[in-house]
Design an enzyme around this catalytic site. Structure first.
Site, PDB file in Angstrom:
ATOM      1  N   CYS A   1      -0.322   4.511  11.005  1.00  0.00           N
ATOM      2  CA  CYS A   1      -0.023   5.673  11.241  1.00  0.00           C
ATOM      3  C   CYS A   1      -1.492   6.359  12.203  1.00  0.00           C
ATOM      4  O   CYS A   1      -2.287   7.316  12.700  1.00  0.00           O
ATOM      5  CB  CYS A   1       0.304   7.217  10.585  1.00  0.00           C
ATOM      6  SG  CYS A   1      -1.649   6.630   9.279  1.00  0.00           S
TER       7      CYS A   1
ATOM      8  N   ASP B   1      -5.908  -4.168  -6.091  1.00  0.00           N
ATOM      9  CA  ASP B   1      -6.029  -4.494  -4.106  1.00  0.00           C
ATOM     10  C   ASP B   1      -5.088  -5.293  -3.798  1.00  0.00           C
ATOM     11  O   ASP B   1      -4.950  -6.642  -3.938  1.00  0.00           O
ATOM     12  CB  ASP B   1      -7.692  -5.015  -4.077  1.00  0.00           C
ATOM     13  CG  ASP B   1      -7.723  -5.416  -3.098  1.00  0.00           C
ATOM     14  OD1 ASP B   1      -7.675  -5.209  -2.005  1.00  0.00           O
ATOM     15  OD2 ASP B   1      -9.635  -4.554  -2.472  1.00  0.00           O
TER      16      ASP B   1
ATOM     17  N   PRO C   1       1.962   7.696  -1.530  1.00  0.00           N
ATOM     18  CA  PRO C   1       2.485   8.529  -2.563  1.00  0.00           C
ATOM     19  C   PRO C   1       3.695   8.180  -2.861  1.00  0.00           C
ATOM     20  O   PRO C   1       4.539   8.660  -3.431  1.00  0.00           O
ATOM     21  CB  PRO C   1       2.233   9.926  -2.198  1.00  0.00           C
ATOM     22  CG  PRO C   1       2.017   9.850  -1.111  1.00  0.00           C
ATOM     23  CD  PRO C   1       1.973   8.633  -0.355  1.00  0.00           C
ATOM     24  N   GLY C   2       4.247   7.153  -1.726  1.00  0.00           N
ATOM     25  CA  GLY C   2       4.828   6.562  -1.935  1.00  0.00           C
ATOM     26  C   GLY C   2       6.568   7.035  -1.492  1.00  0.00           C
ATOM     27  O   GLY C   2       8.001   6.913  -1.717  1.00  0.00           O
ATOM     28  N   GLY C   3       5.893   7.206   0.104  1.00  0.00           N
ATOM     29  CA  GLY C   3       7.177   7.973   0.443  1.00  0.00           C
ATOM     30  C   GLY C   3       7.796   7.310   0.885  1.00  0.00           C
ATOM     31  O   GLY C   3       9.398   6.906   1.334  1.00  0.00           O
TER      32      GLY C   3
ATOM     33  N   ALA D   1       1.289  -1.047   0.219  1.00  0.00           N
ATOM     34  CA  ALA D   1       0.734  -0.123   0.111  1.00  0.00           C
ATOM     35  C   ALA D   1       0.914   1.574  -0.478  1.00  0.00           C
ATOM     36  O   ALA D   1       1.118   1.654   0.929  1.00  0.00           O
ATOM     37  CB  ALA D   1      -1.062  -0.132   1.184  1.00  0.00           C
ATOM     38  N   SER D   2       1.054   1.389  -1.283  1.00  0.00           N
ATOM     39  CA  SER D   2       2.819   2.641  -1.277  1.00  0.00           C
ATOM     40  C   SER D   2       2.268   4.146  -1.825  1.00  0.00           C
ATOM     41  O   SER D   2       2.833   4.657  -0.997  1.00  0.00           O
ATOM     42  CB  SER D   2       3.255   1.929  -2.026  1.00  0.00           C
ATOM     43  OG  SER D   2       3.222   2.290  -3.534  1.00  0.00           O
TER      44      SER D   2
HETATM   45  C1  LIG Z   1      -1.009   4.902   5.241  1.00  0.00           C
HETATM   46  S1  LIG Z   1      -1.031   5.611   2.684  1.00  0.00           S
HETATM   47  C2  LIG Z   1       0.492   4.315   2.086  1.00  0.00           C
HETATM   48  C3  LIG Z   1       1.527   5.575   2.380  1.00  0.00           C
HETATM   49  C4  LIG Z   1       2.376   5.225   1.805  1.00  0.00           C
HETATM   50  N1  LIG Z   1       2.990   3.593   2.340  1.00  0.00           N
HETATM   51  C5  LIG Z   1       3.903   5.533   1.636  1.00  0.00           C
HETATM   52  O1  LIG Z   1       4.427   5.962   2.910  1.00  0.00           O
HETATM   53  O2  LIG Z   1       3.901   6.691   1.285  1.00  0.00           O
HETATM   54  C6  LIG Z   1      -2.425   3.661   2.792  1.00  0.00           C
HETATM   55  C7  LIG Z   1      -2.316   3.490   1.466  1.00  0.00           C
HETATM   56  O3  LIG Z   1      -3.212   2.401   1.191  1.00  0.00           O
HETATM   57  C8  LIG Z   1      -3.562   2.381  -0.113  1.00  0.00           C
HETATM   58  N2  LIG Z   1      -5.070   1.054   0.329  1.00  0.00           N
HETATM   59  C9  LIG Z   1      -6.301   1.053   0.756  1.00  0.00           C
HETATM   60  N3  LIG Z   1      -7.074   0.082   0.750  1.00  0.00           N
HETATM   61  C10 LIG Z   1      -5.621  -0.472  -0.114  1.00  0.00           C
HETATM   62  C11 LIG Z   1      -6.095  -1.909  -0.192  1.00  0.00           C
HETATM   63  N4  LIG Z   1      -7.062  -3.293  -0.163  1.00  0.00           N
HETATM   64  N5  LIG Z   1      -4.472  -2.197  -1.212  1.00  0.00           N
HETATM   65  C12 LIG Z   1      -3.468  -2.217  -1.732  1.00  0.00           C
HETATM   66  N6  LIG Z   1      -3.740  -0.791  -1.401  1.00  0.00           N
HETATM   67  C13 LIG Z   1      -4.713   0.051  -0.195  1.00  0.00           C
HETATM   68  C14 LIG Z   1      -4.349   3.734   0.361  1.00  0.00           C
HETATM   69  O4  LIG Z   1      -4.406   4.276  -1.288  1.00  0.00           O
HETATM   70  C15 LIG Z   1      -3.174   4.515   0.214  1.00  0.00           C
HETATM   71  O5  LIG Z   1      -2.642   4.982  -0.447  1.00  0.00           O
END
Ligand SMILES: C[S@@+](CC[C@H](N)C(=O)[O-])C[C@H]1O[C@@H](n2cnc3c(N)ncnc32)[C@H](O)[C@@H]1O
Length: 752
Positions: free
Chosen positions: A547, A473, A425-427, A422-423
């Site tokens: 978080c 997903d 915006p890529g930090g 779940a990446s």
């Molecule tokens: C906490 S943020 C990720 C931040 C990211 N790791 C970073 O460091 O920039 C959680 C992410 O999970 C994604 N997300 C939500 N449900 C998901 C799923 N079922 N599978 C994959 N990604 C999912 C969201 O779109 C969101 O971008």
């Protein structure tokens, strides 16, 4: 929203501190507890110079920092100083400085400051020091907009009422505490000592929590007072506090709710009474009545819904003497912006060089702490920190300090295959790409396709060349692909750790949200586990992070994974600070190893609230199937509609099915003219990016058809393939961009 948030009013009158117990009155026990609370963020004025060790150095630092911003003239510190242990050690001496735009020598020539004058590395071990001013960026999201960090910018802190509770530094006599020899500031060392003390107290927590959970009211007679006996006389002088009855509260509500000042005073009084209940409580009023009033007042004062206040309040165990103070400190910390931090992109520069460049532009900064060798804390800046030439050239990522933690814990190694489930915006993706030194591959996945755009932009900006961006997903893994050396699941969560950045969390979260999120997180964590290659020679690890600070989204999820996947165990995160994860919470008992997980709190570590758990995936001893649904998930939790029904996913995450074999066996990735090729022992697949032209598909597919087991498909969910493939030198290759199987295996990671 509560009245504070809603009205955005100016600061109410400061509280009358005289009614607070003095440090002396609080006595040793209070001092101990305060010492823990001293880990809180301190509202420190913007500054760049540490003032503890050398006033002279500080002064020089301040002066020079300012003058460098203006005149841009001075002599750079000699390179030999890089290793002086000053906190500016190079993170990677072998950095590939392949960016022509950046010439570190040129930067040095122009550098006018002396960073070593500015920095006293000795207290480099604080997690993060005081907040300076508000700077809007999400924990995990790069903010594309330019954001100046101006010392003149009015912070939210400045609009806030004075503190409800005098904190350790305000009120306690710290002469015995660790920080007394350090001007009252917190160091990593004393923070850990405090954490340990707290954790020791937690031994009694479970029983009391359970009592509370079952509705048992703690007997007033058994309650411990927080105050020393000699405080009695003075207490006698204090005005008796009347706790409103239910009828009075109802009447208050009818009249539009209590006045803010009344609420402030009442919170303070409730805490005081709860602290010495036997002496100060009104007759026939129970401890829980005071606690209820306190929570109701917190909700209206800080603008939370009642449900969330209770949920967050419960994070602070009943058994702790300073429970209420801790809770208030937590809520207070959510009103204060966290420090602005950036992460050096070691693919393009070194921290020291970056710091020098930014100092030349008038940015006041310092290394964050010894736990990271790439982080910098920005105290003030005369330029927008999100729009400097260094930023645009990808020399750093604007990133919350807490976001470093899961990547440090995962610790990806060069040449590994890593999944960031779940990446966007890529930090963390770009951090991992840097730790891999642009070798191996990071699959950066996010179910939200729109968010992968900013992810791709960041990957490009930071010069990562080993990233495949896709949009599945996460619950479709490992069916999409498996066999990863390491997986990061930075899970979607409620964001209760980042309330200071997103105040809407205060009111928009309900019980159902936490239930659904916890279900989703449990599904994702099993899929993350099953995507790891247990035979990985270098890895076999998963990091789960959020978080959020709630137990539902953290310890409960981790404990669930341990129960469902006997082949995984928790291991030490390797993080040098953070509080232990709960092993008992409100009547629930988790696996003892859950204590190895780490919690981070805004009021303790001056970071966003965060949680990190690290698992090692062991080899499966025998074929195991998941014989019950992973979680009882309502259909509504699935956002993909027709794509993947919950039940299907549940069935599919079993171990060792024949179908999974190709996903779990050795898998090789390569970058083909901007597309992705995946090879296993059994097959070759080429994934074309969603918008690939037909003639391009034709060209590559016809070449691939030369291979017996080749297949291809256009997958709109592979959004970007960022990497280049070096032509194979193998004479067996008939076509430049497809290698024969043998040389493919051998040369797969020879990507330039
Ligand atoms: C906490 S943020 C990720 C931040 C990211 N790791 C970073 O460091 O920039 C959680 C992410 O999970 C994604 N997300 C939500 N449900 C998901 C799923 N079922 N599978 C994959 N990604 C999912 C969201 O779109 C969101 O971008």
């Amino acid at each position: 929203m509560g009245r504070r948030s809603k009205n955005k009013q100016g600061a109410p009158e400061p509280l009358e501190k005289k009614v607070w117990p003095t440090p002396k009155k609080l006595g040793k026990r209070k001092a101990d507890s305060d010492s823990d609370l001293d880990d809180k963020p301190t509202a420190r004025p913007a500054k760049k110079v540490k003032d503890s060790k050398s006033k002279a150095a500080s002064k020089r630092g301040n002066d020079k920092g300012k003058s460098t911003a203006k005149n841009g003239k001075a002599v750079a510190k000699p390179d030999s100083d890089n290793d002086s242990g000053d906190g500016w050690e190079d993170v990677d001496g072998d950095i590939d400085m392949d960016n022509d735009e950046f010439d570190s020598d040129a930067e040095l020539d122009g550098f006018t400051g002396n960073l070593d004058d500015i920095i006293d590395g000795d207290d480099d071990d604080e997690p993060l020091r005081g907040t300076t001013q508000k700077f809007d960026f999400d924990t995990d999201e790069e903010d594309d907009e330019a954001q100046p960090v101006s010392k003149h910018k009015k912070s939210k802190q400045s609009e806030r009422p004075s503190k409800i509770i005098p904190t350790g530094s305000d009120a306690s006599d710290n002469s015995d505490s660790d920080e007394s020899d350090y001007e009252g500031r917190v160091t990593m060392a004393n923070m850990e000592a405090r954490s340990r003390a707290l954790d020791a107290k937690a031994a009694a927590e479970a029983e009391l929590d359970e009592e509370e959970f079952q509705g048992a009211v703690v007997s007033d007679d058994e309650d411990e007072d927080m105050m020393d006996e000699d405080a009695d006389d003075e207490d006698g002088d204090a005005e008796p506090f009347h706790l409103p009855t239910a009828a009075e509260r109802e009447a208050e509500k009818q009249q539009g709710g209590p006045d803010l000042i009344v609420v402030q005073r009442r919170m303070r009084e409730c805490i005081r009474v709860l602290g010495k209940f036997k002496r100060l409580a009104e007759k026939d009023r129970s401890r829980s009545e005071y606690t209820e009033q306190l929570m109701a007042d917190i909700a209206s004062y800080y603008g939370y819904n009642d449900f969330l206040v209770e949920k967050l309040f419960q994070l602070f165990p009943v058994a702790e003497a300073n429970r209420n103070l801790q809770a208030i400190e937590f809520f207070e910390a959510n009103e204060v912006p966290r420090p602005v931090t950036i992460r050096t992109n070691t693919l393009k520069t070194r921290r020291r060089d970056l710091a020098q460049s930014l100092v030349n532009r008038g940015v006041n900064l310092e290394p964050i702490g010894k736990w990271t060798n790439v982080g910098l804390q920005v105290f003030e800046s005369s330029v927008p920190i999100g729009a400097t030439p260094e930023y645009l050239a990808g020399h750093y990522m604007l990133q919350a300090a807490s976001s470093f933690l899961p990547v440090i814990a995962l610790s990806p190694q060069p040449n590994e295959r890593v999944l960031d489930m779940a990446s966007a915006p890529g930090g963390k993706t770009t951090h991992m790409a840097a730790l891999l030194q642009n070798t191996g591959v990071v699959f950066a996945n996010d179910t939200n396709k729109a968010r992968t755009k900013s992810l791709t932009a960041n990957v490009h900006r930071l010069g990562c060349k080993n990233v495949v961006v896709c949009s599945y997903d996460g619950r479709e893994f490992p069916k999409v692909m498996g066999g990863f050396d390491r997986v990061l699941l930075d899970a979607p969560c409620s964001g209760t750790g980042v309330i200071s950045k997103d105040q809407s969390v205060k009111i928009n979260k309900s019980e159902r949200d936490f239930t659904l999120l916890s279900h989703l997180q449990k599904q994702l964590i099993l899929c993350a586990i099953d995507s790891v290659n247990p035979d990985s020679k270098t890895g076999g690890y998963i990091v789960y992070s959020t978080c959020s600070v709630t137990v539902d989204e953290n310890e409960s999820v981790v404990d669930y994974a341990l129960r469902k996947r006997p082949n995984v165990k928790l291991v030490d995160t390797g993080l040098s600070f953070g509080r232990e994860g709960f092993t008992k919470y409100r009547g629930k008992t988790f696996h003892p190893s859950v204590g190895l997980t780490r919690r981070f709190y805004p009021h303790v570590h001056n970071m966003d609230g965060f949680y990190v758990a690290k698992f090692k995936v062991e080899k499966r001893s025998k074929v195991t199937t998941v014989d019950e649904p992973a979680v009882d998930v309502p259909d509504s939790t699935f956002v993909l509609g027709e794509e993947t029904p919950a039940e299907k996913v549940q069935e599919d995450v079993g171990f060792d099915s024949e179908e999974d074999r190709p996903y779990l066996e050795g898998m090789f990735f390569m970058f083909l003219d901007g597309h992705l090729a995946i090879s296993t022992d059994s097959y070759l697949s080429i994934y074309f990016r969603g918008k690939t032209e037909a003639h391009e598909i034709q060209r590559i597919a016809s070449a691939a058809a030369l291979k017996t087991y080749a297949n291809y498909h256009v997958d709109p969910r592979i959004t970007d393939v960022i990497g280049t493939w070096r032509k194979c030198s193998c004479p067996a290759c008939q076509i430049a961009f497809i290698c024969c199987y043998k040389c493919w295996r051998g040369n797969l990671f020879s990507v330039s």
